[in-house]
Design an enzyme around this catalytic site. Structure first.
Site, PDB file in Angstrom:
ATOM      1  N   CYS A   1       2.008  -1.582  42.941  1.00  0.00           N
ATOM      2  CA  CYS A   1       2.395  -0.332  42.167  1.00  0.00           C
ATOM      3  C   CYS A   1       3.704   0.279  43.241  1.00  0.00           C
ATOM      4  O   CYS A   1       4.384   0.979  42.716  1.00  0.00           O
ATOM      5  CB  CYS A   1       1.230   0.546  41.919  1.00  0.00           C
ATOM      6  SG  CYS A   1       0.220  -0.134  40.865  1.00  0.00           S
TER       7      CYS A   1
ATOM      8  N   HIS B   1       4.405   7.332  40.610  1.00  0.00           N
ATOM      9  CA  HIS B   1       4.190   6.159  39.923  1.00  0.00           C
ATOM     10  C   HIS B   1       3.128   6.480  38.705  1.00  0.00           C
ATOM     11  O   HIS B   1       2.230   7.433  38.934  1.00  0.00           O
ATOM     12  CB  HIS B   1       3.401   5.200  40.984  1.00  0.00           C
ATOM     13  CG  HIS B   1       2.725   4.144  40.273  1.00  0.00           C
ATOM     14  ND1 HIS B   1       3.511   3.033  39.686  1.00  0.00           N
ATOM     15  CD2 HIS B   1       1.361   3.744  40.169  1.00  0.00           C
ATOM     16  CE1 HIS B   1       2.621   2.394  38.696  1.00  0.00           C
ATOM     17  NE2 HIS B   1       1.433   2.524  39.406  1.00  0.00           N
TER      18      HIS B   1
ATOM     19  N   ASN C   1       1.063   1.829  32.136  1.00  0.00           N
ATOM     20  CA  ASN C   1       1.370   1.525  33.691  1.00  0.00           C
ATOM     21  C   ASN C   1       2.292   0.429  33.665  1.00  0.00           C
ATOM     22  O   ASN C   1       1.641  -0.897  33.455  1.00  0.00           O
ATOM     23  CB  ASN C   1       0.102   1.536  34.307  1.00  0.00           C
ATOM     24  CG  ASN C   1       0.387   1.209  35.862  1.00  0.00           C
ATOM     25  OD1 ASN C   1       1.395   0.987  36.202  1.00  0.00           O
ATOM     26  ND2 ASN C   1      -0.830   1.218  36.279  1.00  0.00           N
TER      27      ASN C   1
HETATM   28  O1  UT7 Z   1      -1.626   1.700  39.472  1.00  0.00           O
HETATM   29  C1  UT7 Z   1      -2.838   1.706  40.005  1.00  0.00           C
HETATM   30  C2  UT7 Z   1      -3.695   0.941  38.922  1.00  0.00           C
HETATM   31  N1  UT7 Z   1      -4.837   1.585  38.408  1.00  0.00           N
HETATM   32  C3  UT7 Z   1      -5.430   3.004  38.285  1.00  0.00           C
HETATM   33  O2  UT7 Z   1      -4.619   3.796  38.578  1.00  0.00           O
HETATM   34  C4  UT7 Z   1      -6.452   3.166  37.587  1.00  0.00           C
HETATM   35  C5  UT7 Z   1      -7.239   4.513  38.155  1.00  0.00           C
HETATM   36  N2  UT7 Z   1      -8.521   4.582  37.330  1.00  0.00           N
HETATM   37  C6  UT7 Z   1      -8.471   5.097  36.210  1.00  0.00           C
HETATM   38  O3  UT7 Z   1      -7.407   5.358  35.632  1.00  0.00           O
HETATM   39  C7  UT7 Z   1      -9.656   5.286  35.482  1.00  0.00           C
HETATM   40  O4  UT7 Z   1     -10.848   5.125  36.520  1.00  0.00           O
HETATM   41  C8  UT7 Z   1     -10.143   4.665  34.093  1.00  0.00           C
HETATM   42  C9  UT7 Z   1      -9.026   5.055  33.065  1.00  0.00           C
HETATM   43  C10 UT7 Z   1      -9.693   3.110  34.530  1.00  0.00           C
HETATM   44  C11 UT7 Z   1     -11.326   4.708  33.741  1.00  0.00           C
HETATM   45  O5  UT7 Z   1     -11.632   6.447  33.440  1.00  0.00           O
HETATM   46  P1  UT7 Z   1     -12.942   6.569  33.923  1.00  0.00           P
HETATM   47  O6  UT7 Z   1     -12.794   8.318  33.255  1.00  0.00           O
HETATM   48  O7  UT7 Z   1     -13.212   6.494  35.260  1.00  0.00           O
HETATM   49  O8  UT7 Z   1     -14.019   6.070  32.755  1.00  0.00           O
HETATM   50  P2  UT7 Z   1     -15.123   4.980  33.300  1.00  0.00           P
HETATM   51  O9  UT7 Z   1     -14.858   3.795  33.922  1.00  0.00           O
HETATM   52  O10 UT7 Z   1     -16.137   5.804  34.173  1.00  0.00           O
HETATM   53  O11 UT7 Z   1     -15.918   4.807  32.058  1.00  0.00           O
HETATM   54  C12 UT7 Z   1     -16.207   6.060  31.029  1.00  0.00           C
HETATM   55  C13 UT7 Z   1     -16.872   5.367  29.708  1.00  0.00           C
HETATM   56  C14 UT7 Z   1     -17.910   4.314  29.782  1.00  0.00           C
HETATM   57  O12 UT7 Z   1     -19.037   4.522  29.001  1.00  0.00           O
HETATM   58  P3  UT7 Z   1     -20.435   5.210  29.734  1.00  0.00           P
HETATM   59  O13 UT7 Z   1     -20.949   4.349  30.690  1.00  0.00           O
HETATM   60  O14 UT7 Z   1     -20.067   6.626  29.788  1.00  0.00           O
HETATM   61  O15 UT7 Z   1     -21.047   5.111  28.098  1.00  0.00           O
HETATM   62  C15 UT7 Z   1     -17.123   3.102  29.639  1.00  0.00           C
HETATM   63  O16 UT7 Z   1     -18.143   2.103  29.354  1.00  0.00           O
HETATM   64  O17 UT7 Z   1     -15.990   4.907  28.730  1.00  0.00           O
HETATM   65  C16 UT7 Z   1     -16.353   3.779  28.500  1.00  0.00           C
HETATM   66  N3  UT7 Z   1     -14.941   2.919  28.667  1.00  0.00           N
HETATM   67  C17 UT7 Z   1     -14.175   2.528  27.676  1.00  0.00           C
HETATM   68  N4  UT7 Z   1     -14.454   3.107  26.362  1.00  0.00           N
HETATM   69  C18 UT7 Z   1     -13.142   2.762  25.599  1.00  0.00           C
HETATM   70  C19 UT7 Z   1     -14.360   2.043  29.592  1.00  0.00           C
HETATM   71  N5  UT7 Z   1     -13.263   1.399  29.332  1.00  0.00           N
HETATM   72  C20 UT7 Z   1     -13.007   1.972  28.075  1.00  0.00           C
HETATM   73  C21 UT7 Z   1     -12.123   1.717  27.005  1.00  0.00           C
HETATM   74  N6  UT7 Z   1     -12.182   2.144  25.769  1.00  0.00           N
HETATM   75  N7  UT7 Z   1     -10.784   0.901  27.412  1.00  0.00           N
END
Ligand code: UT7
Length: 332
Positions: A114, A259, A289
């Site tokens: 990134c 970014h 991204n």
């Molecule tokens: O360039 C650098 C690259 N990456 C980043 O910068 C990513 C940084 N991180 C993030 O952007 C966030 O952590 C994510 C977008 C990846 C995830 O968001 P979050 O708010 O941290 O969600 P989470 O992983 O805590 O998941 C929340 C819920 C979970 O369900 P439960 O356990 O609450 O029932 C997940 O299973 O959302 C569920 N979930 C999804 N649902 C639908 C996780 N991924 C998905 C999905 N679609 N794609």
């Protein structure tokens, strides 16, 4: 004294638009979840036979070179940032070198994901300031849509990442005012495994094994919340470092181009620093991204919209896999 200046900008994204609703067909996700958690509405996915990382880089570069008013023959060096090269080796810089009528110039690939574009800009700046080169082309290009799996197993990545390319021409200037003022580059390798694609890699005797795909070992992994947390800390640090080094404050900043990893990260950084909406540019809604390509795509879009004005103070900042983070401060 030599300094460097961005004189031409271009971007290219594949035509194929993939909406959140399109992704719902392949995996357990929803348009509402993706918008709420990331701000993304759509992204571009490449089509095999139409685009590659190198050809997309060449398309963005042609536009940037034309806008800079120089021909490929005048370029002294290519710096190519990508995590998704056409081949494991050789790098994408040489593949770009053969696509346009460049001379037999230096072609360097960089692997900081990134932050790749800002690292590349810094490399260009150093080579120009020492007097070694006059014209350096810095490219960020990614095809990521075939790295992740379009399935529920692959959804962590599939909903966030997209394909595209951006390029800038960096040229020698003797104007001490309008130039790249500084760049700052950082890394903290102890978090390497928090966002990585391990296989196929060279650590194991067998790079590939028959059940690899079944086991999902070919897929990237991300500890999303750890990345998110570190990003919220490192973005503001990198931005403040660039301002303080040049004796500026946040009040002097005209434009921050972060970014594009997640709209919530950009908004969090904006809030932490107390910046207004018009001081921060985001386009993740339309492209997702695109890793090394996000900042040059954003810069080129802003240029096309006539939003880059002489004398503006512009900060580029990035955080990502490595972990690496970086910033560049530019007086336009
Ligand atoms: O360039 C650098 C690259 N990456 C980043 O910068 C990513 C940084 N991180 C993030 O952007 C966030 O952590 C994510 C977008 C990846 C995830 O968001 P979050 O708010 O941290 O969600 P989470 O992983 O805590 O998941 C929340 C819920 C979970 O369900 P439960 O356990 O609450 O029932 C997940 O299973 O959302 C569920 N979930 C999804 N649902 C639908 C996780 N991924 C998905 C999905 N679609 N794609």
């Amino acid at each position: 004294m030599y300094y460097s200046k961005i004189t031409g900008l271009g971007y290219y994204v594949p035509e194929n638009i993939v909406t959140n609703h399109d992704l719902e067909k392949y995996m357990d996700t929803s348009d509402a979840w993706i918008r709420e958690r990331s701000g993304i509405e759509q992204r571009r996915f490449f089509k095999e036979g139409e685009d590659t990382v190198a050809t997309m880089g060449a398309k963005a570069s042609s536009i940037a070179l034309e806008r800079a008013g120089i021909s490929p023959e005048e370029v002294d060096m290519i710096v190519f940032a990508t995590l998704s090269p056409d081949y494991n080796f050789p790098g994408s810089g040489v593949l770009l070198q053969r696509l346009l009528p460049f001379r037999e110039i230096a072609a360097l690939d960089i692997r900081t994901q990134c932050t790749g574009f800002i690292y590349g800009l810094s490399i260009a700046d150093q080579f120009i300031r020492t007097g070694m080169y006059r014209n350096v082309l810095v490219v960020g290009s990614e095809v990521q849509s075939n790295i992740f799996e379009k399935s529920t197993r692959g959804r962590d990545f599939a909903v966030l990442f997209g394909d595209g390319a951006g390029a800038v021409v960096v040229q020698r200037t003797e104007d001490p005012e309008h130039r790249i003022l500084s760049t700052h580059l950082h890394s903290e390798g102890k978090y390497a495994e928090d966002l990585m694609l391990e296989h196929p890699g060279s650590r194991l005797q067998d790079r590939l094994w028959p059940t690899m795909v079944e086991e999902g070992k070919h897929l990237p992994v991300m500890r999303g919340s750890a990345v998110f947390k570190h990003a919220l800390q490192r973005f503001p640090e990198a931005i403040m470092e660039s301002l303080e080094t040049n004796n500026y404050t946040l009040a002097d900043l005209d434009l921050l181009i972060p970014h594009q990893a997640n709209l919530r990260i950009s908004k969090g950084v904006q809030e932490k620093l107390g910046l207004r909406d018009d001081q921060v540019y985001n386009n993740i809604q339309r492209y997702g991204n695109t890793t090394a390509a996000t900042i040059p795509i954003a810069l080129a879009e802003l240029w096309e919209a006539d939003r880059l004005k002489e004398d503006q103070l512009i900060c580029l900042a990035a955080f990502g896999s490595g972990f690496t983070w970086a910033s560049a401060l530019i007086r336009w």
